[in-house]
Design a protein around this motif. Structure first.
Motif, PDB file in Angstrom:
ATOM      1  N   VAL A  33       0.840  -1.198   0.000  1.00 46.11           N
ATOM      2  CA  VAL A  33       0.000   0.000   0.000  1.00 46.11           C
ATOM      3  C   VAL A  33       0.874   1.247   0.000  1.00 46.11           C
ATOM      4  N   SER A  34       0.623   2.137  -0.941  1.00 42.60           N
ATOM      5  CA  SER A  34       1.380   3.373  -1.030  1.00 42.60           C
ATOM      6  C   SER A  34       0.812   4.407  -0.050  1.00 42.60           C
ATOM      7  N   PRO A  35       1.647   4.995   0.802  1.00 36.82           N
ATOM      8  CA  PRO A  35       1.183   6.032   1.737  1.00 36.82           C
ATOM      9  C   PRO A  35       0.563   7.222   1.010  1.00 36.82           C
ATOM     10  N   TRP A  87      -3.894   6.605   6.539  1.00 34.74           N
ATOM     11  CA  TRP A  87      -3.020   5.605   7.167  1.00 34.74           C
ATOM     12  C   TRP A  87      -3.806   4.431   7.764  1.00 34.74           C
ATOM     13  N   PHE A  88      -4.890   4.084   7.102  1.00 31.01           N
ATOM     14  CA  PHE A  88      -5.724   2.996   7.616  1.00 31.01           C
ATOM     15  C   PHE A  88      -5.127   1.611   7.352  1.00 31.01           C
ATOM     16  N   VAL A  89      -4.461   1.442   6.222  1.00 31.00           N
ATOM     17  CA  VAL A  89      -4.006   0.090   5.847  1.00 31.00           C
ATOM     18  C   VAL A  89      -2.508   0.040   5.576  1.00 31.00           C
ATOM     19  N   GLN A  90      -1.730   0.794   6.352  1.00 36.17           N
ATOM     20  CA  GLN A  90      -0.285   0.776   6.165  1.00 36.17           C
ATOM     21  C   GLN A  90       0.346  -0.532   6.636  1.00 36.17           C
ATOM     22  N   ASN A  91      -0.399  -1.336   7.359  1.00 42.48           N
ATOM     23  CA  ASN A  91       0.106  -2.651   7.768  1.00 42.48           C
ATOM     24  C   ASN A  91      -0.194  -3.732   6.743  1.00 42.48           C
ATOM     25  N   GLY A  92      -0.739  -3.327   5.603  1.00 44.77           N
ATOM     26  CA  GLY A  92      -1.061  -4.286   4.556  1.00 44.77           C
ATOM     27  C   GLY A  92      -2.518  -4.207   4.156  1.00 44.77           C
TER      28      GLY A  92
END
Length: 217
Positions: A176-178, A184-189
């Motif tokens: 996921v591109s920041p 920043w909901f899915v920065q862990n994948g």
């Protein structure tokens, strides 16, 4: 509270919501700032600003409040459709406020204060609070069916389709591109959506049901 007093307060609050929405929209669109020398957080200029749920929900709130204001001044009965739109828009800006206070503020590099600068002072704080007060205290509508409370999910669902779709279309080697996950909901994948979506929709419905319930009292 007497009917005439409630009407007057409703006119004042809805007028303030419209003014705050117009002011904040112009500020963000043009890049006008009153807090200099600070890093912009969740801000953008021109058409780029419309990617934020914050902006979209506040504009919806402003338009709905304007329609409400016109009907009140004309001494017209508020229609069920307009009431439901007010419930949906109030739910949306309340969600914006709570996500900022409970999630975005604490994880932001600039801290909570960075979320209440410039146009976001209105978008994240002032307009949501005015909207909650207006809807719960001065705009009673006899909507007995609990089904009406589900209308608050509509703005979140529409935006969620756009937000998630935008992330998926811009995955980089499965990551996921920041740049496209600006909340920043899915920065862990990308699999995090199975946690984030239920949380957001549960919170949204809780807000909508609570607003509807309080309004009925």
């Amino acid at each position: 509270m007497k009917k005439d007093v409630k009407k007057t307060i409703s006119i004042i609050l809805n007028s303030m919501i419209v003014i705050c929405t117009v002011l904040a929209t112009i500020m963000m669109f043009t890049g006008l700032k009153f807090s200099r020398g600070t890093e912009a957080v969740l801000e953008s200029t021109k058409l780029g600003m419309f990617r934020f749920f914050t902006v979209d929900s506040n504009i919806l709130m402003g338009i709905t409040s304007l329609a409400y204001l016109i009907e009140i001044i004309r001494n017209k009965n508020i229609s069920r459709q307009l009431y439901l739109t007010k419930l949906a828009s109030t739910t949306a800006v309340t969600l914006t406020f709570l996500v900022v206070v409970l999630y975005l503020g604490p994880i932001s590099k600039g801290g909570m204060i960075s979320m209440f600068r410039n146009s976001n002072l209105f978008f994240h704080l002032i307009t949501p609070l005015l909207s909650i007060i207006s809807f719960t205290l001065t705009e009673k509508y006899n909507a007995k069916s609990v089904k009406d409370s589900f209308v608050g999910l509509i703005p979140t669902a529409i935006y969620g389709i756009y937000y998630l779709g935008n992330i998926i279309l811009h995955l980089e080697d499965g990551k996921v591109s920041p740049r496209y996950d600006w909340y920043w909901f899915v920065q862990n994948g990308i699999s995090s959506v199975f946690i984030v979506i239920p949380i957001i929709f549960t919170l949204t419905y809780f807000i909508s049901f609570s607003l509807w319930k309080i309004n009925q009292k």
